[in-house]
Enzyme design. Structure first.
Site, PDB file in Angstrom:
ATOM      1  N   LYS B  69     -37.203   5.563   6.487  1.00 47.52           N
ATOM      2  CA  LYS B  69     -38.093   5.172   5.392  1.00 47.52           C
ATOM      3  C   LYS B  69     -38.714   3.808   5.686  1.00 47.52           C
ATOM      4  O   LYS B  69     -38.038   2.934   6.243  1.00 47.52           O
ATOM      5  CB  LYS B  69     -37.254   5.121   4.108  1.00 47.52           C
ATOM      6  CG  LYS B  69     -38.033   4.956   2.812  1.00 47.52           C
ATOM      7  CD  LYS B  69     -37.047   4.954   1.634  1.00 47.52           C
ATOM      8  CE  LYS B  69     -37.733   4.825   0.290  1.00 47.52           C
ATOM      9  NZ  LYS B  69     -36.764   4.836  -0.833  1.00 47.52           N
ATOM     10  N   SER B 144     -38.275   8.190  -4.339  1.00 51.26           N
ATOM     11  CA  SER B 144     -39.258   7.543  -3.514  1.00 51.26           C
ATOM     12  C   SER B 144     -39.134   7.857  -2.013  1.00 51.26           C
ATOM     13  O   SER B 144     -40.091   7.656  -1.267  1.00 51.26           O
ATOM     14  CB  SER B 144     -39.184   6.031  -3.707  1.00 51.26           C
ATOM     15  OG  SER B 144     -37.937   5.538  -3.249  1.00 51.26           O
ATOM     16  N   SER B 168     -33.644   8.179  -5.624  1.00 49.86           N
ATOM     17  CA  SER B 168     -34.653   8.195  -4.550  1.00 49.86           C
ATOM     18  C   SER B 168     -34.223   8.846  -3.239  1.00 49.86           C
ATOM     19  O   SER B 168     -35.058   9.074  -2.366  1.00 49.86           O
ATOM     20  CB  SER B 168     -35.149   6.779  -4.262  1.00 49.86           C
ATOM     21  OG  SER B 168     -36.134   6.420  -5.190  1.00 49.86           O
TER      22      SER B 168
END
Lengths: 104, 462
Positions: B69, B144, B168
């Protein structure tokens, strides 16, 4: 349920505190968003919390200190520290002026 | 199609020399080339390692291609947190998670898309465009860590790393039909992760199977001298929790009767039978209404965001504060408001007190049950465009995960149903007491191996 009303004036003040430039249109939109969000948050007031202690940290670790020694591994060179700066001058960061010039 | 291998298969086959690292990377590159343009998976790619795979035979992760990420600082590789404020930021240091991965022989092939600053549950609020769900591109991947879940679902990497504050990792894993493991708060270091809410942020793996998550957690977990909130609890070998019996395990089922779950209730409930068949005791459990967790999480997260994002002034790195997107502006300002004089007691302190109520509630539940299960998300992945104008979108989508997040508990989401019409998945969230990731892995692994819902086991396994 107590409703929290937020005024555009309050939003503008918060924007100043947070140092975020917002337009007149955003001021209106944010007022609406604040009111919507706080309506959800206000539901918490229906719970009994008078004798409840707040939790700030969940794992219960306390007083975690590091040795008072310089860690070269963790240190930036001057070059590294300045590598992402938008403006530098002779090895320094250049920052915007925040004190007004005195007018004679 | 070597890109479709699980991490475990990759490591075994590299070891037995039945596949070569070069061939593996050719297929990974092709998978990225075929899909990245359409799905918007990666924000940056490490072209050097993709072209010249690094042989790391002696290391446990053996050069396996891993996606990370874009909120983990990677030295000399742009780290933007999907925000325009940091679109030119190249860190001078490595996050502990990426350093540990590399030390174990993992290779970071690229940085994945996400909601800007991790503020969201859709990956639709990225400043660099939304990611689409590889299972069905009319739908969102969740967030996310939506990019990290999507690259796994698209087989555009072998495994990925995400981070979770409240949902997330688990929610995008659920929407993309992958496995997502959020460790106990303090189990994995936050050093070098662009901070969102420091009191709940937890990095963790997003993978094709439960076994892969266990393998990666072995390399991520542990005390870090650079993160004072990491725990000195010993790190077990999490793969030892695989292939274990569930006999006499007590499983409490949460949240099935709350409003909004009507559409998935039956499908989810049907999946619990396998636990009984394996000898576990399954029964409905009563928990504190998760709606309250929305308020707690909203106040704590906004407050911590407003202080964490105060550092972005465009002087030492990135651009100035006029570059924040709408969602970040909203969150910073609401946090500033709830922490300001006259309101801190009414909001922030109240939220921290209700957080205590959740901790107490979980403590009570765990006197009766070994683990708790519930749907991960109130439904399947949502359609593209759905977040427009919905200021509480993420909080509502993550409602079933927020209680365990604010309590710092470990949780794992794995696929537990697939809609044959849409090809979209439902996720099952499994939660255990602090530091008991092994228990979660044991339960999840048993479920995965005794049900047909893991797509890699179904479709790709020879």
């Amino acid at each position: 349920m107590a409703k929290t009303t937020i005024s555009p004036h309050q939003v503008k003040h918060v924007a100043q505190l947070a140092n975020i430039p917002i337009s007149k249109k955003e001021e209106q939109e944010l007022t609406q968003a604040f009111t919507e969000t706080l309506a959800v948050v206000n539901q918490l007031k229906s719970l009994k919390t008078k004798n409840v202690q707040p939790t700030h940290q969940v794992t219960g670790l306390e007083n975690i200190l590091r040795a008072d020694k310089v860690d070269q591994e963790k240190m930036f060179t001057q070059e590294q520290a300045l590598a992402n700066a938008s403006q530098t001058h002779q090895g320094y960061f250049v920052v915007p002026r925040i004190i007004e010039k005195q007018h004679a | 199609m070597l890109n479709q291998l699980t991490l475990k298969q990759t490591l075994d086959q590299l070891d037995q020399k039945t596949v070569s690292l070069t061939d593996l990377y050719v297929d990974i590159k092709q998978a990225i080339l075929n899909q990245d343009k359409k799905l918007n998976l990666y924000l940056s790619l490490n072209e050097t390692v993709l072209k010249n795979p690094q042989k790391k035979k002696q290391k446990p992760l053996a050069g396996a291609p891993i996606a990370v990420k874009d909120n983990f600082c990677t030295q000399d590789m742009r780290t933007s947190a999907a925000s325009k404020v940091l679109n030119n930021f190249v860190p001078s240091y490595e996050s502990t998670v990426t350093k540990k991965l590399q030390q174990a022989g993992g290779v970071i092939i690229g940085k994945t898309n996400m909601d800007a600053w991790a503020h969201g549950s859709s990956t639709e609020t990225s400043d660099f465009g939304r990611t689409l769900n590889p299972r069905n591109s009319d739908y969102l991947p969740g967030g996310s860590s939506g990019g990290s879940a999507a690259v796994v679902a698209a087989d555009a990497c072998i495994a990925a790393i995400g981070s979770e504050t409240a949902g997330s990792i688990r929610q995008p894993a659920s929407w993309c039909g992958c496995v997502g493991l959020k460790p106990t708060y303090g189990r994995v270091s936050r050093f070098g992760v662009i901070a969102m809410a420091s009191s709940t942020d937890s990095p963790g793996p997003i993978t094709k199977t439960v076994e892969d998550a266990a393998i990666l957690l072995n390399h991520l977990a542990g005390k870090d001298p650079y993160d004072a909130t990491t725990s000195a609890q010993p790190v077990p070998d999490y793969t030892q929790a695989l292939n274990q019996p569930l006999k006499d395990l007590k499983i409490g089922v949460l949240y099935l009767d709350i409003e909004g779950l009507e559409k998935i209730k039956t499908q989810f409930k049907d999946q619990l039978q396998v636990f009984s068949d394996l000898g576990a005791k399954v029964e409905p459990a009563q928990a504190l209404d998760p709606h309250y967790a929305i308020g707690v999480y909203t106040v704590i997260q906004r407050g911590e965001v407003s202080s964490n994002l105060a550092r972005f002034d465009g002087i030492r790195y990135g651009h100035d504060r006029s570059h924040f997107g709408d969602e970040a502006k909203r969150r910073i300002m609401l946090g500033t408001f709830t922490l300001s004089k006259g309101y801190a007691d009414q909001y922030y302190n109240l939220a921290q007190k209700v957080r205590t109520l959740f901790l107490q509630n979980f403590a009570k539940l765990f006197t009766k049950y070994d683990v708790l299960v519930s749907p991960t998300s109130p439904g399947f992945a949502k359609k593209v465009g759905v977040t427009q104008g919905a200021v509480m979108f993420g909080e509502l989508e993550d409602m079933l995960l927020e209680p365990s997040s604010i309590a710092g508990l470990p949780g794992l989401s794995l696929p537990c149903y697939r809609n044959p019409k849409t090809n979209l998945y439902l996720g099952m969230n499994i939660v255990a007491p602090m530091w008991q990731e092994e228990l979660i892995i044991k339960v999840a692994d048993a479920f995965e191996k005794n049900t047909p819902w893991n797509s890699w086991r179904n479709h790709h396994e020879k």
